[in-house]
Design an enzyme around this catalytic site. Structure first.
Site, PDB file in Angstrom:
ATOM      1  N   ASP A  33     -18.581   1.573  -7.987  1.00 48.38           N
ATOM      2  CA  ASP A  33     -18.737   0.169  -7.597  1.00 48.38           C
ATOM      3  C   ASP A  33     -19.685  -0.491  -8.598  1.00 48.38           C
ATOM      4  OD1 ASP A  33     -19.496  -2.296  -6.157  1.00 48.38           O
ATOM      5  OD2 ASP A  33     -18.464  -1.361  -4.473  1.00 48.38           O
ATOM      6  N   ILE A  34     -19.298  -1.663  -9.100  1.00 46.45           N
ATOM      7  CA  ILE A  34     -20.149  -2.318 -10.116  1.00 46.45           C
ATOM      8  C   ILE A  34     -21.271  -3.145  -9.484  1.00 46.45           C
ATOM      9  CG2 ILE A  34     -18.481  -2.320 -12.011  1.00 46.45           C
ATOM     10  CD1 ILE A  34     -17.815  -5.243 -11.265  1.00 46.45           C
ATOM     11  N   GLN A  96     -15.056  -7.730   4.498  1.00 50.68           N
ATOM     12  CA  GLN A  96     -14.128  -7.224   3.467  1.00 50.68           C
ATOM     13  C   GLN A  96     -13.951  -8.320   2.431  1.00 50.68           C
ATOM     14  OE1 GLN A  96     -10.185  -6.094   4.815  1.00 50.68           O
ATOM     15  NE2 GLN A  96      -9.621  -5.216   2.825  1.00 50.68           N
ATOM     16  N   HIS A 102      -9.979   0.182   0.836  1.00 47.53           N
ATOM     17  CA  HIS A 102     -10.884   1.030   0.057  1.00 47.53           C
ATOM     18  C   HIS A 102     -11.943   1.636   0.948  1.00 47.53           C
ATOM     19  CE1 HIS A 102     -12.373  -3.134  -0.047  1.00 47.53           C
ATOM     20  NE2 HIS A 102     -13.589  -2.610   0.007  1.00 47.53           N
ATOM     21  N   HIS A 104     -15.828   2.976   0.828  1.00 42.85           N
ATOM     22  CA  HIS A 104     -17.095   3.051   0.099  1.00 42.85           C
ATOM     23  C   HIS A 104     -17.693   4.439   0.319  1.00 42.85           C
ATOM     24  CE1 HIS A 104     -17.644  -1.381  -0.530  1.00 42.85           C
ATOM     25  NE2 HIS A 104     -16.923  -1.461   0.571  1.00 42.85           N
TER      26      HIS A 104
HETATM   27  P1  5GP Z   1     -15.731  -4.902   0.400  1.00 40.86           P
HETATM   28  O1  5GP Z   1     -16.733  -6.039   0.329  1.00 40.86           O
HETATM   29  O2  5GP Z   1     -14.326  -5.440   0.396  1.00 40.86           O
HETATM   30  O3  5GP Z   1     -15.979  -3.920   1.508  1.00 40.86           O
HETATM   31  O4  5GP Z   1     -15.941  -4.062  -0.914  1.00 40.86           O
HETATM   32  C1  5GP Z   1     -15.443  -4.465  -2.150  1.00 40.86           C
HETATM   33  C2  5GP Z   1     -16.271  -3.793  -3.195  1.00 40.86           C
HETATM   34  O5  5GP Z   1     -15.599  -3.901  -4.422  1.00 40.86           O
HETATM   35  C3  5GP Z   1     -17.661  -4.414  -3.365  1.00 40.86           C
HETATM   36  O6  5GP Z   1     -18.659  -3.435  -3.109  1.00 40.86           O
HETATM   37  C4  5GP Z   1     -17.666  -4.872  -4.809  1.00 40.86           C
HETATM   38  O7  5GP Z   1     -18.896  -4.627  -5.448  1.00 40.86           O
HETATM   39  C5  5GP Z   1     -16.562  -4.058  -5.425  1.00 40.86           C
HETATM   40  N1  5GP Z   1     -15.899  -4.713  -6.533  1.00 40.86           N
HETATM   41  C6  5GP Z   1     -15.443  -5.983  -6.578  1.00 40.86           C
HETATM   42  N2  5GP Z   1     -14.863  -6.233  -7.767  1.00 40.86           N
HETATM   43  C7  5GP Z   1     -14.960  -5.083  -8.489  1.00 40.86           C
HETATM   44  C8  5GP Z   1     -14.536  -4.709  -9.796  1.00 40.86           C
HETATM   45  O8  5GP Z   1     -13.959  -5.481 -10.563  1.00 40.86           O
HETATM   46  N3  5GP Z   1     -14.819  -3.443 -10.192  1.00 40.86           N
HETATM   47  C9  5GP Z   1     -15.476  -2.560  -9.369  1.00 40.86           C
HETATM   48  N4  5GP Z   1     -15.682  -1.337  -9.857  1.00 40.86           N
HETATM   49  N5  5GP Z   1     -15.870  -2.872  -8.128  1.00 40.86           N
HETATM   50  C10 5GP Z   1     -15.618  -4.119  -7.700  1.00 40.86           C
END
Ligand code: 5GP
Ligand code: ZN
Length: 142
Positions: A33-34, A96, A102, A104
């Site tokens: 995760d970036i 989300q 995905h 984590h």
């Molecule tokens: P969510 O918020 O949907 O549970 O998690 C999405 C995750 O994707 C976030 O932790 C965010 O940092 C990560 N993320 C978003 N865009 C990118 C990307 O372009 N590359 C990577 N490696 N992670 C991403």
């Protein structure tokens, strides 16, 4: 293969966007995760585009959690955290932000006081890339 050209994770799977890849197999991909909640924060995804828990086929869920387990093992071996959380969000109300299923994988330290909705703070890309190499080596050995 189910693919959404507007989805960031589908574009990563397709190689159109870069990622710090640590593992892949036929069905899944894992990468760092970036915006890491903690050092070593990684993501495991199905290669096909499914929005969330409700729409992802059971066998794809199984493949993704199996990959998350492998990644968790490598993180444990490499970083020796005090614990690891698996987290997964469904829908905006659950925070989300990427609408591609995905998991984590978040290494934890005693007393880190990480909140479940941890926000997004860009990480140090050099440090993430260097750690990704170490985790990928671990995963290649498993
Ligand atoms: P969510 O918020 O949907 O549970 O998690 C999405 C995750 O994707 C976030 O932790 C965010 O940092 C990560 N993320 C978003 N865009 C990118 C990307 O372009 N590359 C990577 N490696 N992670 C991403
Ligand atoms: Zn997608």
């Amino acid at each position: 293969m189910t693919h959404d050209p507007d989805c960031i994770f589908c574009r990563i799977v397709a190689g159109e966007l870069p990622c710090f890849e640590i593992y892949q197999d036929d069905d899944t991909l894992a990468f760092m995760d970036i915006n890491p909640a903690n050092t070593g924060h990684a993501l495991a995804i199905p290669k096909q585009h499914w929005q969330d828990l409700h729409t992802t086929p059971d066998e794809q869920l199984a493949a993704t959690i199996a990959t998350a387990k492998r990644v968790a093992g490598a993180l444990q071996a490499e970083l020796s955290p005090d614990g690891i959380n698996l987290a997964q969000a469904n829908g905006k109300g659950a925070a989300q932000s990427v609408m591609h299923f995905h998991m984590h994988i978040v290494p934890r330290r005693l007393g880190d006081e990480l909140k479940l909705n941890w926000g997004m703070n860009p990480g140090d890309m050099d440090a993430i890339g260097e750690l990704a190499k170490r985790i990928a080596v671990r995963l290649a050995e498993t």
